[in-house]
Structure formats: structure tokens, C-alpha cells
Design an enzyme around this catalytic site. Structure first.
Site, PDB file in Angstrom:
ATOM      1  N   CYS A  15      -8.589 -40.249  45.132  1.00  0.00           N
ATOM      2  CA  CYS A  15      -7.838 -40.855  45.224  1.00  0.00           C
ATOM      3  C   CYS A  15      -6.763 -41.398  44.585  1.00  0.00           C
ATOM      4  O   CYS A  15      -7.614 -42.541  44.006  1.00  0.00           O
ATOM      5  CB  CYS A  15      -7.492 -40.643  46.670  1.00  0.00           C
ATOM      6  SG  CYS A  15      -5.873 -40.543  47.593  1.00  0.00           S
ATOM      7  N   ASP A 134     -10.152 -41.176  57.813  1.00  0.00           N
ATOM      8  CA  ASP A 134     -10.543 -42.355  57.040  1.00  0.00           C
ATOM      9  C   ASP A 134     -10.352 -43.653  57.793  1.00  0.00           C
ATOM     10  O   ASP A 134      -9.624 -43.711  59.590  1.00  0.00           O
ATOM     11  CB  ASP A 134      -8.711 -43.228  56.561  1.00  0.00           C
ATOM     12  CG  ASP A 134      -8.626 -43.785  55.328  1.00  0.00           C
ATOM     13  OD1 ASP A 134      -9.559 -44.747  55.398  1.00  0.00           O
ATOM     14  OD2 ASP A 134      -7.807 -44.087  54.443  1.00  0.00           O
TER      15      ASP A 134
HETATM   16  O1  LIG Z   1      -4.305 -45.650  48.505  1.00  0.00           O
HETATM   17  C1  LIG Z   1      -3.324 -46.713  48.824  1.00  0.00           C
HETATM   18  O2  LIG Z   1      -3.215 -47.725  48.886  1.00  0.00           O
HETATM   19  C2  LIG Z   1      -2.695 -45.398  50.509  1.00  0.00           C
HETATM   20  C3  LIG Z   1      -1.529 -46.618  50.899  1.00  0.00           C
HETATM   21  C4  LIG Z   1      -1.295 -45.570  51.703  1.00  0.00           C
HETATM   22  C5  LIG Z   1      -1.561 -44.560  52.277  1.00  0.00           C
HETATM   23  C6  LIG Z   1      -2.709 -44.289  51.584  1.00  0.00           C
HETATM   24  C7  LIG Z   1      -3.477 -45.049  50.659  1.00  0.00           C
HETATM   25  N1  LIG Z   1      -4.386 -44.078  49.929  1.00  0.00           N
HETATM   26  C8  LIG Z   1      -5.331 -43.518  50.934  1.00  0.00           C
HETATM   27  C9  LIG Z   1      -6.350 -42.742  50.405  1.00  0.00           C
HETATM   28  O3  LIG Z   1      -6.923 -43.066  49.468  1.00  0.00           O
HETATM   29  C10 LIG Z   1      -7.752 -42.800  50.640  1.00  0.00           C
HETATM   30  O4  LIG Z   1      -7.962 -42.169  52.293  1.00  0.00           O
HETATM   31  C11 LIG Z   1      -9.245 -43.320  50.331  1.00  0.00           C
HETATM   32  O5  LIG Z   1     -10.397 -42.242  50.246  1.00  0.00           O
HETATM   33  C12 LIG Z   1      -9.328 -43.866  51.614  1.00  0.00           C
HETATM   34  O6  LIG Z   1      -9.946 -45.684  49.970  1.00  0.00           O
HETATM   35  P1  LIG Z   1     -10.854 -46.075  49.613  1.00  0.00           P
HETATM   36  O7  LIG Z   1     -11.042 -46.511  51.236  1.00  0.00           O
HETATM   37  O8  LIG Z   1     -10.240 -47.356  49.194  1.00  0.00           O
HETATM   38  O9  LIG Z   1     -11.981 -45.143  49.067  1.00  0.00           O
END
Ligand SMILES: O=C(O)c1ccccc1NCC(=O)[C@H](O)[C@H](O)COP(=O)(O)O
Length: 217
Positions: A15, A134
Site C-alpha cells: 500500500c 488496521d
Molecule cells: O498510508 C497512509 O498514509 C494512510 C493515510 C490515511 C489512511 C490510510 C493510510 N494508509 C493505509 C495503509 O497503507 C494500510 O493500512 C497499511 O497496511 C498500514 O500501514 P503500515 O502500518 O504503515 O504498514
């Protein structure tokens, strides 16, 4: 075996892709899906033109997921007229009605608080193709890099579970062993810096997911 599914494969989604080279690195590593963040406040946000270029550069059989946080319905409809996204990921406070009627399948992201009844939170989203779990962090809708208590994920969930939050190549095997999700989703754990992916970390992550499957999870 993934919960609720008669398969042993765990799929992976990378993502927060902002660059064609990162999308192609995900594909080369064997990722099943890429996520494009359409949320202006995110350091991983992409514009429509940028997203179109990334989607256009992909080979077949890679799922493109558009990620939205409480985007007004008319704005979303305009965006979808310009972009051939395969799947919508609603990452804000969208109701089931907000997620429906866009002409594309969707997954709903739920941000898990300590002690949360995840099955109850999932229940209203009967139209979703899957539920992404999440970590709840106050004031941050996603991409926090933080994990939640995986024991809160219900066994025999009603929908395919996509596990997210603080995953990386070092912990994803244990996450799969404990949760047995349909798929895993990562952003920060495969980055060199916010919005810029690291091809080596992507490869290590996808490989760790595959190895976990081979271990019989
Ligand atoms: O990535 C972002 O900045 C974001 C902003 C607002 C809503 C969602 C967003 N990202 C979601 C994700 O990329 C996924 O949930 C991801 O797997 C979880 O992030 P991470 O803990 O960094 O792996």
C-alpha cells in the site's frame, strides 16, 4: 489454512505506492495488489494523473486498490470515471451505505482499538468483499506503522480478513501464524522513507509471506 477460505495461500498488498518503479518492484516480488492513497493529508497521497500512470504501467493480474478517507461521494465518482481501479478501500468513518453503489467492489478498513469487538464492528459491512484490520491511533486514519492485539481478530470471521498495521518482513510470519488472514497489507514496513518504497524490503516481505504459507499456515 486461511480462516474461512479453503486455501493455504496468503495474499499480499503493498500500500501507499506513489511511483511506477515501486509498483513494478511490488509486481516483480510477487505481490497480488498495490494500494494508491487518495487522501490529501497523507505523505503517500497520489493525484489522479500520477495514479493513472502507475495503473497504466502495470501488467495484467495485479489488483489495483484505491484508498479513500471520507471522500465526498461526487468527488469519488468523478475520480472513478477517470481511473480503472479494481477495488475500493474505505479507510475512514464511512457507513455501509457510503461504501455501496460506486460500481466497484469494496473492502472496509476498521481501525482496531484495545479490547475491540471486531466481529461486531465488521457485521454491518455485509456488502464488503473483505475487511482490512488496521491499528487505531487517535487522529491518524492509517499508515501508522503500529500493530494491534492480533488476538482480537475473530476466528471464523464472516469475511476474508486483510491484516494490516505495523507489519514487516520480520513479523509477518508470526502474524500469519497467529491470525491466519486471507491477506496481509503493508506500507511503512517496506519503505525507505514515507511514500518511497524499498525494493529489497518489498521482496523480503513478500518472500516472508510465501515462506509462512509453505510452513503450513
Ligand atoms: O498510508 C497512509 O498514509 C494512510 C493515510 C490515511 C489512511 C490510510 C493510510 N494508509 C493505509 C495503509 O497503507 C494500510 O493500512 C497499511 O497496511 C498500514 O500501514 P503500515 O502500518 O504503515 O504498514
Amino acid at each position: 489454512m486461511a480462516r474461512g477460505m479453503n486455501v493455504t495461500v496468503v495474499r499480499s498488498k503493498i500500500c501507499g505506492i506513489t511511483r511506477i518503479e515501486d509498483a513494478l518492484a511490488a509486481v516483480a516480488a510477487g505481490a497480488d495488489a498495490i494500494g494508491l492513497v487518495f487522501y490529501g493529508k497523507s505523505p503517500r497521497a497520489v493525484g489522479v494523473e500520477q495514479a493513472a500512470a502507475i495503473v497504466q504501467a502495470l501488467p495484467p493480474f495485479v489488483t489495483t486498490v484505491g484508498l479513500f478517507v471520507d471522500m465526498p461521494r461526487d468527488q469519488l465518482q468523478q475520480l472513478l470515471q477517470r481511473l480503472p481501479l479494481d477495488l475500493l478501500q474505505f479507510h475512514g468513518d464511512e457507513s455501509p451505505a457510503d461504501c455501496e453503489g460506486h460500481g466497484r467492489p469494496y473492502i472496509k478498513a476498521l481501525r482496531v482499538r484495545p479490547g475491540e469487538d471486531v466481529a461486531a464492528a465488521m457485521a454491518p459491512y455485509s456488502g464488503a468483499r473483505g475487511i482490512l484490520l488496521d491499528t487505531f491511533v487517535e487522529g491518524v486514519p492509517g499508515g501508522t506503522g503500529a500493530s494491534f492485539d492480533w488476538s482480537l481478530v475473530p476466528e471464523n470471521a464472516a469475511k476474508p480478513i486483510i491484516l494490516a498495521g505495523g507489519l514487516d518482513a520480520g513479523n509477518v510470519a508470526e502474524a500469519i501464524r497467529q491470525v491466519r488472514p486471507y491477506a496481509v497489507d503493508v506500507s511503512g514496513g517496506v519503505e525507505a522513507s514515507k511514500g518511497i518504497k524499498d525494493a529489497g524490503k518489498i521482496h523480503a516481505f513478500v518472500q516472508a509471506v510465501r515462506d509462512a504459507r509453505c510452513d503450513g499456515n
